[in-house]
Design an enzyme around this catalytic site. Structure first.
Site, PDB file in Angstrom:
ATOM      1  N   GLN A 167       7.170   5.668 -10.254  1.00  0.00           N
ATOM      2  CA  GLN A 167       8.268   5.918 -11.207  1.00  0.00           C
ATOM      3  C   GLN A 167       7.823   6.792 -12.379  1.00  0.00           C
ATOM      4  OE1 GLN A 167      11.438   5.170 -10.843  1.00  0.00           O
ATOM      5  NE2 GLN A 167      11.274   3.853  -9.047  1.00  0.00           N
ATOM      6  N   CYS A 205      15.462  -1.962  -3.389  1.00  0.00           N
ATOM      7  CA  CYS A 205      15.011  -2.807  -2.283  1.00  0.00           C
ATOM      8  C   CYS A 205      15.517  -4.226  -2.436  1.00  0.00           C
ATOM      9  CB  CYS A 205      13.487  -2.833  -2.202  1.00  0.00           C
ATOM     10  SG  CYS A 205      12.705  -1.708  -3.311  1.00  0.00           S
ATOM     11  N   THR A 219      -0.512  15.161  12.388  1.00  0.00           N
ATOM     12  CA  THR A 219      -0.053  16.525  12.123  1.00  0.00           C
ATOM     13  C   THR A 219       0.784  16.562  10.845  1.00  0.00           C
ATOM     14  OG1 THR A 219      -0.056  16.957  14.474  1.00  0.00           O
ATOM     15  CG2 THR A 219       1.227  18.479  13.112  1.00  0.00           C
ATOM     16  N   ASN A 223       9.731  -0.054 -12.077  1.00  0.00           N
ATOM     17  CA  ASN A 223      10.923   0.542 -11.465  1.00  0.00           C
ATOM     18  C   ASN A 223      12.221  -0.165 -11.833  1.00  0.00           C
ATOM     19  OD1 ASN A 223       9.262  -1.280  -9.846  1.00  0.00           O
ATOM     20  ND2 ASN A 223      10.952  -1.279  -8.402  1.00  0.00           N
TER      21      ASN A 223
HETATM   22  N1  PLP Z   1       6.417   1.803  -6.011  1.00  0.00           N
HETATM   23  C1  PLP Z   1       7.439   1.835  -6.888  1.00  0.00           C
HETATM   24  C2  PLP Z   1       7.191   1.485  -8.320  1.00  0.00           C
HETATM   25  C3  PLP Z   1       8.708   2.214  -6.466  1.00  0.00           C
HETATM   26  O1  PLP Z   1       9.724   2.243  -7.326  1.00  0.00           O
HETATM   27  C4  PLP Z   1       8.895   2.544  -5.091  1.00  0.00           C
HETATM   28  C5  PLP Z   1      10.239   2.886  -4.575  1.00  0.00           C
HETATM   29  O2  PLP Z   1      11.237   2.305  -4.962  1.00  0.00           O
HETATM   30  C6  PLP Z   1       7.794   2.512  -4.228  1.00  0.00           C
HETATM   31  C7  PLP Z   1       6.565   2.133  -4.717  1.00  0.00           C
HETATM   32  C8  PLP Z   1       7.914   2.881  -2.786  1.00  0.00           C
HETATM   33  O3  PLP Z   1       8.004   4.276  -2.615  1.00  0.00           O
HETATM   34  P1  PLP Z   1       8.588   4.904  -1.246  1.00  0.00           P
HETATM   35  O4  PLP Z   1      10.060   4.678  -1.289  1.00  0.00           O
HETATM   36  O5  PLP Z   1       8.232   6.356  -1.329  1.00  0.00           O
HETATM   37  O6  PLP Z   1       7.913   4.231  -0.136  1.00  0.00           O
END
Ligand code: PLP
Length: 386
Positions: A183, A328, A241, A155
């Site tokens: 990704q 993040c 649900t 990512n």
């Molecule tokens: N895995 C990867 C490689 C990601 O880039 C992300 C999100 O940035 C996630 C997992 C997490 O996904 P979600 O935001 O749907 O929880």
């Protein structure tokens, strides 16, 4: 409200939903509100919509519909796959897991938790391009390995892993193989019936569906304990649900992404190349990730001697959305673990910007981004020198 024009170059963080996705979902928030578990017409139409979305999602992945389990997103799918595969392994004495050091935190932190619970984790170091080799996986395999979890594409830097070779190896050794394809799905051709993948995570909001919906693919025949206990939804494996509207949105987005993938990828990669041509002429810059094996839309560029966070704020003032490392990690004082893993110093990692492009970006926007970055880099460097 009059809004400033935004140039969005953060598609790896999230995407805008298309008009058709929105329109497909809307009826299920109001008139189509039935609980899909009911027996009356209102409920049956919700059930029908969910099963149609499951089929669309499966088709886009070359998978069987009953191998798709809807979740709240990529994080949940990753947690489910890694944790439960580990627990299932432990029942037969398998307490070793293999992953890489460039995974998303959804996998890395789940592994850390499992380690605290007594599992042994091998974290394969990615090379300078962010690649994990099948050979490294082979060397790490042990008789007590329960799971290998290696992401499909990164990512932050976009590097695509040799998942087929790694998956084949796992299959030869009878070890489960999970891939975080958050990704990759919607951007790379995937055909799960032909690929040696047992478990695959995806997330809707990275491909034009809303936030809060995703799926875990569980190959038929693979034993994976339930994520939670509750009712019989998702075959009792992920009860609760169903969120009909979001599931419908995911189905449409998957279908749209699959039908436009070739065209979009070509277009987006061309924009990315144009952007990089300009950015890499700025002195003391470097491009991160593999030059060839990478996602079409991600461009990770490090600017020596520049604070990425400052650059991002200045870009924002010019209407440009990009990110430092990954969404993040933004705001965190820690340099990105991915950039550190591929050999960047703390300083270089903190001077890195990720641009991630999508099909609605234009050549004109790319020129504007490039010009703005050039000006900001010059200004920030002049300030440091002065
Ligand atoms: N895995 C990867 C490689 C990601 O880039 C992300 C999100 O940035 C996630 C997992 C997490 O996904 P979600 O935001 O749907 O929880």
């Amino acid at each position: 409200m009059a809004e400033k024009k935004i140039i969005y170059a953060d598609h790896a963080a999230t995407t805008r939903i298309s008009q058709s996705v929105l329109e497909a979902m809307l009826p299920y928030f109001q008139d189509g509100y039935g609980n899909a578990s009911g027996v009356y017409g209102l409920a049956r139409s919700a059930r029908k919509a969910i099963e149609e979305a499951r089929r669309q999602t499966a088709d886009a992945l070359g998978a069987l519909p009953d191998s798709i389990y809807f979740t709240s997103g990529g994080t949940e799918a990753d947690n489910w796959a890694v944790r439960e595969a580990a627990y299932a392994g432990r029942t037969s004495g398998k307490t070793h897991l293999i992953t890489s050091n460039i995974e998303h935190h959804a996998v890395l932190h789940t592994c850390r938790r499992l380690e605290e619970e007594g599992f042994t984790i091998t974290r394969i170091p990615a090379n300078a391009e962010g690649m994990v080799s099948p050979e490294q996986v082979r060397e790490a395999l042990r008789p007590e390995t329960a799971l290998v979890s290696i992401m499909y594409a990164n990512n932050e830097i976009g590097t695509i892993q040799p998942v087929d070779a790694i998956g084949s190896l796992c299959r030869q050794h009878g070890v489960l193989f999970h891939t975080d394809a958050v990704q990759a799905v919607g951007h790379l051709p995937i055909h799960l019936e032909r690929q040696p993948v047992d478990l695959l995570s995806l997330s809707g909001h990275k491909l034009g569906a809303p936030k809060g919906i995703g799926a875990l693919y569980i190959r038929k025949g693979v034993t994976l304990p339930n994520l939670m206990e509750g009712g019989g939804q998702e075959h009792g494996r992920r009860p609760g649900t169903e969120n009909t509207a979001l599931i419908v949105g995911l189905g449409i987005a998957m279908q749209e992404a699959a039908s436009r993938m070739e065209e979009d990828s070509r277009y987006i990669a061309r924009l990315r190349d144009l952007l990089e041509q300009r950015l890499l002429t700025i002195p003391a810059t470097r491009l991160n990730g593999d030059r060839l094996q990478r996602l079409p839309g991600i461009s990770s560029v490090s600017f020596d001697g520049i604070e990425g966070e400052t650059m991002l704020l200045l870009l924002d003032m010019q209407g440009i959305c990009a990110s430092a490392g990954s969404a993040c990690a933004t705001g965190s004082p820690q340099p990105s673990h991915v950039l550190r893993a591929i050999g960047l110093s703390d300083r270089q990692a903190k001077g890195t910007i990720r641009f991630s492009l999508g099909s609605e970006n234009t050549e004109q926007e790319i020129s504007y981004i490039a010009k703005t970055v050039e000006e900001i880099a010059e200004r920030l460097r002049a300030m440091t020198l002065g």
